[in-house]
Write a protein that holds these residues in place. Structure first.
Motif, PDB file in Angstrom:
ATOM      1  N   VAL A  40      45.212  79.289  66.928  1.00  0.00           N
ATOM      2  CA  VAL A  40      45.043  80.696  67.328  1.00  0.00           C
ATOM      3  C   VAL A  40      44.087  81.407  66.385  1.00  0.00           C
ATOM      4  CG1 VAL A  40      46.224  82.907  67.641  1.00  0.00           C
ATOM      5  CG2 VAL A  40      47.283  80.807  68.478  1.00  0.00           C
ATOM      6  N   TYR A  41      44.259  81.222  65.073  1.00  0.00           N
ATOM      7  CA  TYR A  41      43.347  81.855  64.115  1.00  0.00           C
ATOM      8  C   TYR A  41      41.917  81.390  64.358  1.00  0.00           C
ATOM      9  CZ  TYR A  41      47.141  83.594  61.066  1.00  0.00           C
ATOM     10  OH  TYR A  41      48.217  84.248  60.538  1.00  0.00           O
ATOM     11  N   GLY A  42      41.730  80.096  64.570  1.00  0.00           N
ATOM     12  CA  GLY A  42      40.377  79.566  64.813  1.00  0.00           C
ATOM     13  C   GLY A  42      39.763  80.121  66.089  1.00  0.00           C
ATOM     14  N   ARG A  43      40.551  80.186  67.152  1.00  0.00           N
ATOM     15  CA  ARG A  43      40.059  80.745  68.413  1.00  0.00           C
ATOM     16  C   ARG A  43      39.636  82.197  68.250  1.00  0.00           C
ATOM     17  NH1 ARG A  43      44.648  81.836  72.166  1.00  0.00           N
ATOM     18  NH2 ARG A  43      44.643  83.707  70.889  1.00  0.00           N
ATOM     19  N   ASP A  44      40.396  82.951  67.443  1.00  0.00           N
ATOM     20  CA  ASP A  44      40.103  84.373  67.234  1.00  0.00           C
ATOM     21  C   ASP A  44      39.210  84.609  66.014  1.00  0.00           C
ATOM     22  OD1 ASP A  44      41.655  84.876  69.457  1.00  0.00           O
ATOM     23  OD2 ASP A  44      43.454  85.381  68.308  1.00  0.00           O
ATOM     24  N   TRP A  45      38.558  83.558  65.514  1.00  0.00           N
ATOM     25  CA  TRP A  45      37.599  83.653  64.409  1.00  0.00           C
ATOM     26  C   TRP A  45      38.228  84.197  63.131  1.00  0.00           C
ATOM     27  CZ3 TRP A  45      33.039  81.226  65.000  1.00  0.00           C
ATOM     28  CH2 TRP A  45      32.639  80.945  66.287  1.00  0.00           C
ATOM     29  N   PHE A  46      39.493  83.895  62.901  1.00  0.00           N
ATOM     30  CA  PHE A  46      40.210  84.314  61.688  1.00  0.00           C
ATOM     31  C   PHE A  46      40.093  85.821  61.461  1.00  0.00           C
ATOM     32  CE2 PHE A  46      39.674  79.815  61.099  1.00  0.00           C
ATOM     33  CZ  PHE A  46      40.863  79.416  60.534  1.00  0.00           C
ATOM     34  N   ASN A  74      45.033 104.340  48.777  1.00  0.00           N
ATOM     35  CA  ASN A  74      44.463 105.539  48.166  1.00  0.00           C
ATOM     36  C   ASN A  74      45.471 106.343  47.351  1.00  0.00           C
ATOM     37  OD1 ASN A  74      45.921 106.445  50.301  1.00  0.00           O
ATOM     38  ND2 ASN A  74      44.260 107.544  51.306  1.00  0.00           N
ATOM     39  N   ARG A  75      46.753 105.996  47.435  1.00  0.00           N
ATOM     40  CA  ARG A  75      47.774 106.659  46.617  1.00  0.00           C
ATOM     41  C   ARG A  75      48.172 105.817  45.403  1.00  0.00           C
ATOM     42  NH1 ARG A  75      51.927 109.143  51.086  1.00  0.00           N
ATOM     43  NH2 ARG A  75      50.429 110.526  52.085  1.00  0.00           N
ATOM     44  N   GLY A  76      47.468 104.708  45.214  1.00  0.00           N
ATOM     45  CA  GLY A  76      47.743 103.863  44.057  1.00  0.00           C
ATOM     46  C   GLY A  76      48.882 102.880  44.249  1.00  0.00           C
ATOM     47  N   ARG A  77      49.354 102.707  45.475  1.00  0.00           N
ATOM     48  CA  ARG A  77      50.458 101.783  45.749  1.00  0.00           C
ATOM     49  C   ARG A  77      49.917 100.402  46.088  1.00  0.00           C
ATOM     50  NH1 ARG A  77      53.353 105.461  50.178  1.00  0.00           N
ATOM     51  NH2 ARG A  77      51.201 105.389  50.857  1.00  0.00           N
ATOM     52  N   ALA A  78      50.584  99.379  45.573  1.00  0.00           N
ATOM     53  CA  ALA A  78      50.202  98.003  45.881  1.00  0.00           C
ATOM     54  C   ALA A  78      50.599  97.687  47.318  1.00  0.00           C
ATOM     55  CB  ALA A  78      50.869  97.040  44.917  1.00  0.00           C
ATOM     56  N   ARG A  79      49.702  97.112  48.068  1.00  0.00           N
ATOM     57  CA  ARG A  79      49.939  96.754  49.474  1.00  0.00           C
ATOM     58  C   ARG A  79      49.462  95.330  49.721  1.00  0.00           C
ATOM     59  NH1 ARG A  79      53.313 100.415  51.620  1.00  0.00           N
ATOM     60  NH2 ARG A  79      52.578 102.509  51.276  1.00  0.00           N
ATOM     61  N   CYS A  80      49.908  94.780  50.830  1.00  0.00           N
ATOM     62  CA  CYS A  80      49.459  93.463  51.255  1.00  0.00           C
ATOM     63  C   CYS A  80      49.109  93.548  52.730  1.00  0.00           C
ATOM     64  CB  CYS A  80      50.558  92.427  51.034  1.00  0.00           C
ATOM     65  SG  CYS A  80      50.062  90.775  51.509  1.00  0.00           S
ATOM     66  N   ARG A  81      47.946  93.049  53.082  1.00  0.00           N
ATOM     67  CA  ARG A  81      47.543  93.013  54.483  1.00  0.00           C
ATOM     68  C   ARG A  81      47.542  91.561  54.921  1.00  0.00           C
ATOM     69  NH1 ARG A  81      42.481  96.376  56.970  1.00  0.00           N
ATOM     70  NH2 ARG A  81      43.244  96.408  59.100  1.00  0.00           N
ATOM     71  N   LEU A  82      48.203  91.283  56.032  1.00  0.00           N
ATOM     72  CA  LEU A  82      48.354  89.917  56.521  1.00  0.00           C
ATOM     73  C   LEU A  82      47.750  89.755  57.903  1.00  0.00           C
ATOM     74  CD1 LEU A  82      52.113  89.344  55.648  1.00  0.00           C
ATOM     75  CD2 LEU A  82      50.152  88.424  54.431  1.00  0.00           C
ATOM     76  N   LEU A  83      47.272  88.567  58.184  1.00  0.00           N
ATOM     77  CA  LEU A  83      46.878  88.205  59.540  1.00  0.00           C
ATOM     78  C   LEU A  83      48.067  87.472  60.139  1.00  0.00           C
ATOM     79  CD1 LEU A  83      44.406  88.396  61.398  1.00  0.00           C
ATOM     80  CD2 LEU A  83      43.784  86.099  60.670  1.00  0.00           C
ATOM     81  N   GLU A  84      48.605  87.983  61.230  1.00  0.00           N
ATOM     82  CA  GLU A  84      49.830  87.448  61.825  1.00  0.00           C
ATOM     83  C   GLU A  84      49.581  86.955  63.243  1.00  0.00           C
ATOM     84  OE1 GLU A  84      52.296  90.943  61.745  1.00  0.00           O
ATOM     85  OE2 GLU A  84      52.880  90.595  59.668  1.00  0.00           O
ATOM     86  N   LEU A  85      50.507  86.146  63.737  1.00  0.00           N
ATOM     87  CA  LEU A  85      50.503  85.764  65.144  1.00  0.00           C
ATOM     88  C   LEU A  85      51.286  86.812  65.924  1.00  0.00           C
ATOM     89  CD1 LEU A  85      51.212  81.934  65.141  1.00  0.00           C
ATOM     90  CD2 LEU A  85      49.036  83.095  65.452  1.00  0.00           C
ATOM     91  N   ASP A  86      50.783  87.187  67.089  1.00  0.00           N
ATOM     92  CA  ASP A  86      51.453  88.182  67.923  1.00  0.00           C
ATOM     93  C   ASP A  86      51.477  87.676  69.352  1.00  0.00           C
ATOM     94  OD1 ASP A  86      52.363  90.905  68.764  1.00  0.00           O
ATOM     95  OD2 ASP A  86      50.427  90.861  69.799  1.00  0.00           O
ATOM     96  N   LEU A 102      49.338  83.941  72.552  1.00  0.00           N
ATOM     97  CA  LEU A 102      49.338  84.381  71.159  1.00  0.00           C
ATOM     98  C   LEU A 102      47.971  84.885  70.775  1.00  0.00           C
ATOM     99  CD1 LEU A 102      51.356  81.453  69.569  1.00  0.00           C
ATOM    100  CD2 LEU A 102      52.172  83.765  69.950  1.00  0.00           C
ATOM    101  N   GLN A 103      47.942  85.851  69.856  1.00  0.00           N
ATOM    102  CA  GLN A 103      46.687  86.384  69.339  1.00  0.00           C
ATOM    103  C   GLN A 103      46.862  86.677  67.853  1.00  0.00           C
ATOM    104  OE1 GLN A 103      45.791  90.056  71.336  1.00  0.00           O
ATOM    105  NE2 GLN A 103      47.780  90.942  70.900  1.00  0.00           N
ATOM    106  N   ALA A 104      45.739  86.762  67.140  1.00  0.00           N
ATOM    107  CA  ALA A 104      45.765  87.104  65.723  1.00  0.00           C
ATOM    108  C   ALA A 104      45.647  88.615  65.585  1.00  0.00           C
ATOM    109  CB  ALA A 104      44.614  86.410  65.001  1.00  0.00           C
ATOM    110  N   LEU A 105      46.622  89.223  64.915  1.00  0.00           N
ATOM    111  CA  LEU A 105      46.588  90.658  64.620  1.00  0.00           C
ATOM    112  C   LEU A 105      46.924  90.851  63.154  1.00  0.00           C
ATOM    113  CD1 LEU A 105      48.493  92.504  67.507  1.00  0.00           C
ATOM    114  CD2 LEU A 105      46.051  92.315  67.184  1.00  0.00           C
ATOM    115  N   CYS A 106      46.300  91.864  62.524  1.00  0.00           N
ATOM    116  CA  CYS A 106      46.716  92.201  61.164  1.00  0.00           C
ATOM    117  C   CYS A 106      48.074  92.888  61.264  1.00  0.00           C
ATOM    118  CB  CYS A 106      45.679  93.083  60.474  1.00  0.00           C
ATOM    119  SG  CYS A 106      45.527  94.742  61.140  1.00  0.00           S
TER     120      CYS A 106
END
Length: 118
Positions: A40-46, A74-86, A102-106
Motif C-alpha cells: 500500500v505504501y509503495g502504491r501510494d508513493w510513501f 509551534n507551541r514547543g510540544r514534541a509530536r510524532c507524525r506517522l504514515l498509517e494504513l486506513d 486500504l490507503q496511506a494517510l498521515c
C-alpha cells in the motif's frame, strides 16, 4: 398500576452478555501485515493520499513498522507524525481488509477522516 415490570428490562434481558460485531476484524500475521503495508505504501508513493506528506524512508524498509518522524509544534510540544494504513470504506461499514480498500494517510488526516467513507 405499577407491577414492577418494565418493557425495557425485557429488552435488556434478551441481549447477549457480550455482543460481537457482525464483521469481526480478521487477525493478520505480522509477516502478512508487513507485505500489505509495503504494497500500500509503495502504491501510494510513501505519501499521504490526502495532504501529500511523506516521511523519510530508510534504506531496506521492510514494512514491519509504520513510518514517521518526530517534530516540535509551534507551541514547543514534541509530536510524532506517522504514515498509517486506513480503510477507504471503513471496517465498521463493511469494508474489507484488502489492499484495494486500504490507503496511506498521515495520522492527522486519518483522525479527521474517522469512520467516514466517500
Amino acid at each position: 398500576m405499577d407491577d414492577g415490570f418494565s418493557p425495557m428490562e425485557d429488552v435488556l434481558d434478551s441481549l447477549p452478555a457480550r455482543r460481537r460485531p457482525a464483521n469481526p476484524r480478521p487477525r493478520v500475521a505480522p509477516e502478512t501485515m508487513a507485505r500489505i503495508r509495503l504494497a500500500v505504501y509503495g502504491r501510494d508513493w510513501f505519501a499521504c493520499v490526502t495532504c501529500g506528506w511523506s516521511p523519510d524512508v530508510p534504506d531496506g524498509y521492510d514494512g514491519r513498522y509504520a513510518l514517521g518522524e518526530d517534530y516540535v509544534d509551534n507551541r514547543g510540544r514534541a509530536r510524532c507524525r506517522l504514515l498509517e494504513l486506513d480503510h477507504i470504506i471503513p471496517h465498521l461499514h463493511g469494508g474489507l481488509f484488502a489492499v484495494d480498500n486500504l490507503q496511506a494517510l498521515c495520522n492527522s488526516c486519518n483522525a479527521r477522516k474517522g469512520a467516514t467513507h466517500p
